[in-house]
Design an enzyme around this catalytic site. Sequence first.
Site, PDB file in Angstrom:
ATOM      1  N   LYS A  61      21.614 -82.638  52.871  1.00  0.00           N
ATOM      2  CA  LYS A  61      22.302 -82.326  54.139  1.00  0.00           C
ATOM      3  C   LYS A  61      21.354 -82.505  55.315  1.00  0.00           C
ATOM      4  O   LYS A  61      21.657 -83.199  56.292  1.00  0.00           O
ATOM      5  CB  LYS A  61      22.860 -80.898  54.125  1.00  0.00           C
ATOM      6  CG  LYS A  61      23.712 -80.609  55.345  1.00  0.00           C
ATOM      7  CD  LYS A  61      23.889 -79.128  55.607  1.00  0.00           C
ATOM      8  CE  LYS A  61      22.797 -78.634  56.515  1.00  0.00           C
ATOM      9  NZ  LYS A  61      22.935 -77.257  56.966  1.00  0.00           N
ATOM     10  N   ASP A 116      28.107 -79.948  55.402  1.00  0.00           N
ATOM     11  CA  ASP A 116      27.786 -78.552  55.690  1.00  0.00           C
ATOM     12  C   ASP A 116      29.021 -77.716  55.344  1.00  0.00           C
ATOM     13  O   ASP A 116      29.969 -78.220  54.739  1.00  0.00           O
ATOM     14  CB  ASP A 116      27.366 -78.384  57.159  1.00  0.00           C
ATOM     15  CG  ASP A 116      28.560 -78.448  58.097  1.00  0.00           C
ATOM     16  OD1 ASP A 116      29.619 -78.989  57.696  1.00  0.00           O
ATOM     17  OD2 ASP A 116      28.461 -77.936  59.220  1.00  0.00           O
TER      18      ASP A 116
END
Length: 296
Positions: free
Chosen positions: A194, A213
């Site tokens: 991420k 996310d």
Amino acid sequence: MPRGVVPRQPARSGRQDKVRAARVLPRTEAAERRKNAARGASRGSAIGRSEPAPKGRKKTVGASKAAPAKGYNPLAPERIAEILQRLDQLYPNVTCALTHSTAWELLVSTILSAQSTDVNVNRVTPELFRKYPTVEAFAALTPEQLEPDVRSTGFFRNKSKSVVGAAKKIVSDFAGRVPDDMERLLTLPGVARKTANVVLGTWFKKAEGVVVDTHVQRISRRLELTAESDPQKIEQDLMRVIPREKWILFSHQIIWHGRKLCIARKPKCAECALENICHAGDKTWSTVEMHKEAKA
Ligand code: SF4
């Protein structure tokens, strides 16, 4: 009421109330919304109300799973194109909300944003980067020295370790420069896909993957772009169905959508431009059939 019979109580979640409230909208308002939804569907979407999922559809909507049920395919290219087009209209030029002026600052801010909000991180970082203006300045610290500065972002001990560890590695192994490829970024302490995707996409403009996310996780499931709950599997599903040139913008758009409308507990479906092509089972208002399995 006969003795011993307990009247039905509303669900604690209040979800039933919301669904019921949606169904008993005043006639004129409901008719108006139906008209608008039909208009939206006829503007180019072959999805919407005309393609409800058959009852009893199995949980096989993920790109990596079996073929979707007959008559409705949440991953149909025309549906994906419609979602992307509407997102472009809603959020044309959005980007990362973390304040930064270098790749290093973006990396630090992204590490600090875990389990926190961008607003919270943006409150902390101006003073942090004034106090320690370079990656070398961070590399000279111990995690304990950094802790008071990042305390308010939560999980400050782990975050301090990650930031100082990343700084030391960047100085020692990468000549003080944040790497611009996935492989080397993933060698930094505290950096998973991420964070690496945020830095690669936002700073280096490289589409190596899709940022997953909490917002992307939730909304991808609601929009039936994936049935997975593991971020890495969600990313793989999204990389299969979203065209590569859209990966960077799509993540930002979904994150903004998650902040503004498609919020976790009470999505503002009545205000959402994706409403008539969204079948999420936890919608608060709907003009289309809702799918139990399409939930956050
Ligand atoms: S209709 Fe509701 S659940 Fe679906 S994307 Fe919009 S806000 Fe989210």
